[in-house]
Design a protein around this motif. Structure first.
Motif, PDB file in Angstrom:
ATOM      1  N   GLY A 161       5.028 -11.396 -15.554  1.00  0.00           N
ATOM      2  CA  GLY A 161       5.459 -12.719 -15.112  1.00  0.00           C
ATOM      3  C   GLY A 161       5.738 -12.806 -13.627  1.00  0.00           C
ATOM      4  O   GLY A 161       6.449 -13.706 -13.179  1.00  0.00           O
ATOM      5  N   VAL A 162       5.171 -11.881 -12.850  1.00  0.00           N
ATOM      6  CA  VAL A 162       5.330 -11.889 -11.395  1.00  0.00           C
ATOM      7  C   VAL A 162       4.120 -12.577 -10.779  1.00  0.00           C
ATOM      8  O   VAL A 162       2.984 -12.231 -11.086  1.00  0.00           O
ATOM      9  CB  VAL A 162       5.465 -10.449 -10.847  1.00  0.00           C
ATOM     10  N   HIS A 163       4.379 -13.534  -9.888  1.00  0.00           N
ATOM     11  CA  HIS A 163       3.296 -14.362  -9.335  1.00  0.00           C
ATOM     12  C   HIS A 163       2.844 -13.915  -7.958  1.00  0.00           C
ATOM     13  O   HIS A 163       1.691 -14.126  -7.592  1.00  0.00           O
ATOM     14  CB  HIS A 163       3.750 -15.822  -9.256  1.00  0.00           C
ATOM     15  N   ILE A 164       3.757 -13.310  -7.193  1.00  0.00           N
ATOM     16  CA  ILE A 164       3.417 -12.862  -5.847  1.00  0.00           C
ATOM     17  C   ILE A 164       3.920 -11.443  -5.645  1.00  0.00           C
ATOM     18  O   ILE A 164       5.080 -11.138  -5.912  1.00  0.00           O
ATOM     19  CB  ILE A 164       3.985 -13.815  -4.762  1.00  0.00           C
ATOM     20  N   ASN A 165       3.022 -10.594  -5.226  1.00  0.00           N
ATOM     21  CA  ASN A 165       3.365  -9.214  -4.889  1.00  0.00           C
ATOM     22  C   ASN A 165       3.368  -9.112  -3.364  1.00  0.00           C
ATOM     23  O   ASN A 165       2.370  -9.454  -2.719  1.00  0.00           O
ATOM     24  CB  ASN A 165       2.342  -8.254  -5.495  1.00  0.00           C
ATOM     25  N   PHE A 166       4.458  -8.672  -2.797  1.00  0.00           N
ATOM     26  CA  PHE A 166       4.538  -8.558  -1.342  1.00  0.00           C
ATOM     27  C   PHE A 166       3.761  -7.325  -0.893  1.00  0.00           C
ATOM     28  O   PHE A 166       4.321  -6.283  -0.545  1.00  0.00           O
ATOM     29  CB  PHE A 166       5.995  -8.557  -0.895  1.00  0.00           C
ATOM     30  N   GLU A 207      -7.258 -10.855  -9.915  1.00  0.00           N
ATOM     31  CA  GLU A 207      -6.419 -10.942 -11.111  1.00  0.00           C
ATOM     32  C   GLU A 207      -5.462 -12.130 -11.064  1.00  0.00           C
ATOM     33  O   GLU A 207      -4.595 -12.252 -11.925  1.00  0.00           O
ATOM     34  CB  GLU A 207      -5.628  -9.641 -11.272  1.00  0.00           C
ATOM     35  N   GLY A 208      -5.604 -12.982 -10.046  1.00  0.00           N
ATOM     36  CA  GLY A 208      -4.813 -14.201 -10.010  1.00  0.00           C
ATOM     37  C   GLY A 208      -3.394 -14.025  -9.515  1.00  0.00           C
ATOM     38  O   GLY A 208      -2.504 -14.819  -9.859  1.00  0.00           O
ATOM     39  N   VAL A 209      -3.137 -12.999  -8.708  1.00  0.00           N
ATOM     40  CA  VAL A 209      -1.808 -12.783  -8.134  1.00  0.00           C
ATOM     41  C   VAL A 209      -1.859 -13.088  -6.640  1.00  0.00           C
ATOM     42  O   VAL A 209      -2.823 -12.735  -5.952  1.00  0.00           O
ATOM     43  CB  VAL A 209      -1.341 -11.332  -8.384  1.00  0.00           C
ATOM     44  N   LEU A 210      -0.827 -13.742  -6.146  1.00  0.00           N
ATOM     45  CA  LEU A 210      -0.760 -14.101  -4.733  1.00  0.00           C
ATOM     46  C   LEU A 210      -0.466 -12.868  -3.881  1.00  0.00           C
ATOM     47  O   LEU A 210       0.321 -12.005  -4.268  1.00  0.00           O
ATOM     48  CB  LEU A 210       0.321 -15.157  -4.508  1.00  0.00           C
ATOM     49  N   SER A 211      -1.077 -12.821  -2.712  1.00  0.00           N
ATOM     50  CA  SER A 211      -0.924 -11.678  -1.803  1.00  0.00           C
ATOM     51  C   SER A 211       0.033 -12.018  -0.675  1.00  0.00           C
ATOM     52  O   SER A 211       0.314 -13.186  -0.408  1.00  0.00           O
ATOM     53  CB  SER A 211      -2.283 -11.292  -1.222  1.00  0.00           C
TER      54      SER A 211
END
Length: 975
Positions: A161-166, A207-211
């Motif tokens: 359920g994490v949308h953005i990985n720093f 994979e649809g995760v924000l960078s």
């Protein structure tokens, strides 16, 4: 072997690097359904109060391991301050999933969930998966693997359920003393960092995760930690543009979602010296947003870091950060105060409506892109399993394998060849575990672990060895852990390298080598970057040539080893080790083997077993089950030694005959009388070698030679043949306190010579050809079969657990018993051969007598499978193996090759009836089995002592356990 240096050419859009100010970016937060996105954003924004809009600017920090009071405070902030997002820190995945669902439930507007998961969720959470650190990835030359790493991490963050990985970290680590970046950087070369960062980002987006690229404008060349103070980057604009800012341009051009701005003092960019970059309009708005045309989200670094919070009032930093151009304010110290300050600033027209709308709508766009317009619950079922997958494990192995970097290789010391003349010692340094490295080394050769309290003692012990492997092992728990050698270690390594041929295998940061004295004395240096168990295993495989060296240094080690240094080596075609999926097998299906053998042990078909499966040159299943005996005192281990019984035929005798055939000493048409004069004028004189080895020569299947040595009255071993103690006349050991009269060897041969032939020419399996060939080979070479096989096969092969007479090399507790013999020897058969005929030959038979473990058996079988080559040495020609692996008499219903067994021609036989007719192998009476299939490139080894305690126990055979397991192996083939 060749030295490869990094090309200074970036295979991207080159003009972006030459003219970075030309870079442009469409809004990376927009989706394909932009009209629907805009409607949702406008609808949500227009429904918000001022406080709700301001609340969207904040991302608070929450730890799932925190106490109830802390969690309740976070919930209160979400509900009452209308927080825009949460960044999770330490804790566990299930606890975090529960909190995420609870937080989303109480939040009026869906929360943007973020994490620092640079190398995976394990950066913050227990019970989760970690990929290698960026410094390790920086050594890899195949950037597709870097994209796969970004994608793998993103699958896991998204599942939680994490949308953005720093991530990715795009700092260029040009300062070896950098205390906070270091291993988190892809390296010191701007092109390599840019390439790796772009590949990683693309994997994330896949994979649809924000960078989020960090730490802008560049934290790589500092010796201070911004968590504790405000580091200064004292370089000119030209230098910053050329180096620190370099990686951002291709990422921005290709859709970077966000940028995290660091707390730094960069005088060349800032309006005044006392303004951190995270609060600088010149850095954020003028440079990042306008000059570099970045249109994605801008995050501050954590606002509670000492590099920022020193000398600031609550709410002041948040307001200044927002006015400077940041969109989201990360980890504010006092949310309630900061919110009030920003609301008042809006009311006092310090913040304009357009400025507030600009950031809040960008945040909402990001939420829509992350799928938050359709609220989803984080599923808690199977969470642990789905965050720790075989797919990720396979990638982990591939990443480490591709990263290992050979930076020194005097006289091609690596990979190690010619094992028969090597005496290898391993000495460990550092404060972390090197056990996996040593265990893996020992799979290839005899390697002694040498320790000493004093240097002089160590030097004395090492004088017995001609190759020393030094392992430097430092903690893998954190990329910030100390990596430096102690003064004593530096001195000891220098002294050892001066006196010995020495290889240093470094399981730590390459920067550790900066302090090493006497680098010139070291013959080989292998940089493995981390003390991860997989890195240790792969390093050992590389040292012995099972895998190739491919990596290149991502940073310079002084002037001796510049960035980009890396020797490439070729494989010696030794077996490597890895996961089934890496060779197209399915782990889940293979695990059915476990249940089959466990049921067999429970049903007392055998006390224990070793089972091994290799495919495409890689051992992917190697497990031990049960115990040596049913009293369950000694568990079966990798080093347990089994009596191979008739596997001796193809693992000892047959390779020597094959060698003679290809050298022209014998041929298939050579007759027995020509090979051995004793058979001239006998009924066996004209038997062809080929027919004999195919069990198509009318020989008796078996002659019970031992029967004549039993006293007919006492039914005990006759004193005419045996003495309890050895003497000049009785010196052939058969068992404990059983020494055979010396002339029995001639007796056996004469009994065979004088035996009757079967009346009908038909297939009949017989041990007698291999009895005969034992005497032939020993006579021809004037050496025992034991010495011959050690010299020609096992020592150069590194088959250290294989051979005759095991008690001469191994402790008894390492050897698996085979039977409690109640008929002849009247004792436990332990450490001596089970087969009675081989026992009468002093334990050295052509048909039986060999002891080994599954790992070594696989090596020999791989020689056959690999057309005669192993470890860079040719043992046999490929055409020779093919010649012996041919069913010449299939039309006569003889399934056998020349010495090898082959699959059944009908419905019953030695195999599962599910594999290629090109396959071959053998089985053994004690419950052993070894099979190779060239078509599927599979080696299958099964070792057991099903004969214990009674050889009449045929349950293992009757239940077809070995073939059932073989069937599982073939059902597990995915591709």
């Amino acid at each position: 072997m060749k030295l490869i240096l990094n090309p200074k050419i970036l295979l991207l859009t080159c003009f972006l690097f030459v003219f970075p100010n030309l870079a442009a970016q469409n809004n990376p937060l927009l989706t394909n359904d932009v009209d629907a996105q805009n409607r949702w954003v406008d609808s949500v924004y227009n429904s918000m109060s001022l406080k709700e809009k301001v609340g969207q600017l904040f991302m608070i920090s929450v730890s799932s391991e925190s106490g109830k009071t802390y969690i309740e405070q976070a919930k209160k902030q979400i509900a009452e301050e209308y927080i825009g997002g949460v960044i999770f820190s330490k804790g566990g995945p299930l606890r975090q999933a529960k909190l995420t669902n609870e937080f989303q439930e109480i939040s009026k507007t869906p929360l943007l969930i973020g994490m620092d998961a640079e190398w995976g969720l394990a950066m913050r959470l227990d019970s989760t998966f970690a990929l290698p650190w960026n410094m390790t990835l920086g050594a890899i030359q195949d950037n597709k693997l870097i994209a796969d790493a970004g994608a793998a991490i993103s699958r896991n963050t998204k599942r939680l359920g994490v949308h953005i990985n720093f991530a990715p970290v795009v700092d260029i680590n040009t300062n070896p003393e950098n205390p906070i970046i270091g291993n988190r950087s892809f390296g010191e070369n701007k092109i390599n960092v840019a390439e790796k960062s772009l590949a990683f980002m693309r994997g994330m987006h896949r994979e649809g995760v924000l960078s989020s690229a960090k730490h802008f404008p560049g934290h790589g060349d500092t010796d201070a930690d911004s968590h504790k103070t405000l580091p200064t980057i004292p370089f000119s604009k030209e230098r910053l543009e050329d180096l620190e800012l370099y990686p951002y341009y291709p990422l921005i051009t290709h859709g970077l979602s966000s940028v995290m701005v660091a707390h730094l003092n960069v005088p060349a960019l800032q309006e005044d010296r006392n303004t951190p970059t995270s609060l600088s309009k010149a850095v954020i708005t003028d440079l990042l947003k306008e000059k570099m045309n970045f249109k994605g989200l801008v995050f501050t670094d954590a606002l509670n870091m000492k590099g920022l919070t020193n000398n600031t009032e609550p709410g002041d930093a948040e307001l200044r950060a927002f006015l400077a151009g940041n969109d989201m304010l990360l980890m504010p110290e006092e949310v309630e105060v900061a919110s009030e300050v920003l609301v008042n600033a809006f009311k006092n027209e310090i913040i304009s409506p357009a400025r507030l709308a600009h950031s809040v709508k960008k945040i909402l766009q990001a939420k829509y892109k992350a799928g938050l317009h359709q609220q989803k619950v984080v599923q808690e079922n199977f969470l642990s399993e789905e965050l720790n997958t075989v797919r990720d494990q396979v990638l982990l192995e591939e990443l480490f394998e591709n990263a290992l970097t050979l930076i020194k290789n005097n006289k091609a010391v690596l990979p190690i060849e010619d094992l028969d003349d090597k005496r290898i010692a391993y000495v460990n340094f550092g404060d972390a575990d090197g056990g996996p490295f040593l265990r893996e080394l020992r799979k290839y050769a005899a390697v002694d672990w040498i320790t000493a309290a004093r240097l002089t003692d160590l030097q004395d012990k090492l004088s017995d060895y001609n190759l020393v492997i030094l392992g430097y092992h430092k903690s893998n728990n954190s990329p910030w852990a100390s990596y430096k050698f102690s003064p004593a270690e530096l001195h000891w390594i220098h002294q050892v390298a001066q006196e010995n041929k020495t290889i240093l295998s470094l399981f730590s940061s390459p920067y550790a080598l900066n302090d090493l004295r006497g680098i010139n004395e070291l013959d080989g240096i292998l940089v493995n970057y981390q003390n991860h168990e997989v890195a240790q295993e792969k390093a050992a495989q590389l040292i012995f040539g099972a895998i190739e060296a491919k990596g290149k240094l991502p940073v310079s080690i002084g002037t001796i080893f510049p960035e980009g240094t890396g020797y490439q080596t070729n494989s010696l075609e030794r077996l490597s080790y890895g996961l089934p999926e890496s060779v197209g097998l399915n782990s889940y299906k293979l695990n059915r083997i476990d249940s089959i053998i466990s049921e067999a042990i429970d049903a007392k078909m055998t006390p224990g077993a070793q089972i091994l499966v290799a495919r495409k040159g890689k051992i992917v299943y190697n497990k031990n089950f049960g115990y040596h005996t049913y009293d369950e005192q000694i568990p079966v281990s990798d080093t347990s030694i089994y009596d191979l019984a008739s596997l001796t035929k193809i693992l000892a005798t047959l390779p020597l005959i094959m060698e003679q055939e290809e050298e022209g000493i014998v041929s298939f048409d050579t007759k027995l009388g020509e090979m051995m004069p004793v058979f001239q004028n006998s009924n066996k004189s004209n038997i062809r070698l080929q027919d004999m080895l195919m069990h198509y020569a009318r020989l008796k299947s078996w002659i019970p030679f031992h029967i004549n040595t039993i006293d007919r009255k006492t039914r005990l071993p006759s004193t005419e043949y045996f003495h309890k103690t050895p003497s000049a006349e009785f010196n052939t050991k058969v068992a404990n306190e059983m020494y055979l009269r010396n002339d029995m060897q001639d007796t056996i041969l004469n009994i065979i010579k004088d035996s009757e032939l079967e009346r009908k020419l038909d297939y009949k399996y017989s041990d007698l050809p291999f009895y005969i060939l034992k005497y032939y080979l020993e006579g021809y070479y004037n050496q025992t079969l034991h010495n011959l096989t050690q010299k020609k096969i096992y020592k150069p092969l590194g088959a250290t657990h294989t051979g005759y007479l095991p008690t001469s090399r191994f402790p008894l507790e390492q050897i698996v018993p085979t039977e409690i013999d109640k008929l002849w020897r009247r004792q436990l058969i332990h450490g001596v051969v089970h087969d009675q005929g081989a026992a009468l030959q002093g334990g050295i038979g052509g048909h039986a007598g060999l002891f080994s473990n599954a790992n070594d058996v696989a090596k020999i079988m791989h020689i056959f499978l690999n057309k005669g080559v192993y470890g860079g040495k040719r043992y046999l020609k490929g055409e020779t193996i093919s010649k012996f692996n041919t069913c010449y008499y299939c039309e006569q219903d003889v399934r056998r090759g020349v010495g090898f067994d082959k699959p059944q021609l009908g419905t019953s036989g030695p195999t599962c009836n599910c594999l290629s007719m090109e396959s071959f192998g053998h089985s053994g009476f004690t419950g052993t089995f070894a099979w190779a299939d060239p078509e599927e490139e599979i080696v299958y080894v099964f070792l057991s002592n099903r004969t214990f305690p009674d050889s009449t126990n045929r349950k293992l055979i009757r239940e077809d356990v070995r073939s059932r397991i073989q069937e599982v192996i073939y059902e597990a083939i995915d591709f």
